[in-house]
Design a protein around this motif. Structure first.
Motif, PDB file in Angstrom:
ATOM      1  N   MET A  94       1.030  -1.130   0.061  1.00 23.48           N
ATOM      2  CA  MET A  94      -0.006  -0.022   0.000  1.00 23.48           C
ATOM      3  C   MET A  94       0.946   1.164  -0.052  1.00 23.48           C
ATOM      4  N   SER A  98       0.810   0.056  -4.533  1.00 31.59           N
ATOM      5  CA  SER A  98      -0.060  -1.181  -5.305  1.00 31.59           C
ATOM      6  C   SER A  98      -1.199  -1.744  -4.330  1.00 31.59           C
ATOM      7  N   TYR A  99      -2.201  -0.775  -4.544  1.00 33.84           N
ATOM      8  CA  TYR A  99      -3.521  -1.360  -3.762  1.00 33.84           C
ATOM      9  C   TYR A  99      -4.163  -2.379  -4.277  1.00 33.84           C
ATOM     10  N   THR A 103      -4.866  -5.681  -1.849  1.00 35.31           N
ATOM     11  CA  THR A 103      -6.176  -6.213  -1.658  1.00 35.31           C
ATOM     12  C   THR A 103      -6.246  -7.552  -1.989  1.00 35.31           C
TER      13      THR A 103
END
Length: 211
Positions: A94, A98-99, A103
């Motif tokens: 995060m 690189s969300y 996730t």
């Protein structure tokens, strides 16, 4: 004829005095010990199913704890070593923006395993206690747990691939941590727990509640 408001009772194989082979599916009259087709032992219900479910469930829960506390990945770059736990890796991803990957890792490593533990425990407890979910709903939940189990190793596979690809001696290297082994064992144990569950017990419990 008086209308009681209840749905008519369904004639099941067990009520009709029949038992099906869990290996080949051939139906026999109750009382036979071995299947005439494949020779497997015939059992109307696996009475020891819940014992195995809880045994594998507790084993999976025990090894899942170190899987979250110990490092999943050990990275060495130019002589400097860093260790990342599952949540530490999610936070690092995060921070790097690189969300989407963060996730995926969070869902695959935290949400799905915890959800499997809760779902298996709920199914096992629902056999002995009244629950609000219908028997069909519990059957769907059981099939979902079995389906998800085969995809639970995704982050372990990623660690294994990175470890095999990134080996540049002193410059950079990646090794799996002890958490990778613990997580793999946890996934295997929960899969065995789900497979030990006899889904026929779900419908038996539903019939007993309706009686």
């Amino acid at each position: 004829m008086e209308n009681t408001g209840r749905a008519p009772a369904v004639l099941t194989a067990r009520r009709a005095g029949l038992v099906g082979c869990t290996h080949c599916g051939k139906v026999h009259a109750r009382g036979r010990e071995r299947c005439a087709r494949c020779g497997a032992r015939l059992e109307s219900r696996d009475e020891r199913s819940l014992q195995r479910v809880w045994a594998w469930w507790f084993a999976g829960l025990v090894v899942y704890v170190p899987a979250n506390l110990y490092p999943m990945l050990v990275t060495t770059m130019l002589g400097s070593t860093s260790q990342s736990t599952i949540m530490g890796g999610v936070i690092d991803l995060m921070h790097h923006g690189s969300y989407g990957v963060a996730t995926i890792v969070f869902v695959a490593s935290i949400c799905i395993p915890v959800g499997k533990f809760l779902a298996i425990a709920y199914l096992a407890l629902s056999i002995r206690h009244r629950v609000s979910m219908s028997a069909h709903g519990r059957q769907v939940l059981f099939e979902a747990v079995e389906f998800i189990g085969r995809w639970s190793m995704i982050d372990v596979f990623v660690v294994a691939i990175l470890s095999s690809l990134v080996q540049l001696d002193f410059a950079a290297s990646i090794h799996p941590g002890i958490a990778a082994v613990s997580f793999a064992l946890s996934v295997a144990f929960t899969m065995l727990s789900a497979q030990s569950f006899d889904p026929r017990l779900i419908w038996d419990a539903s019939e007993e509640d309706a009686a």
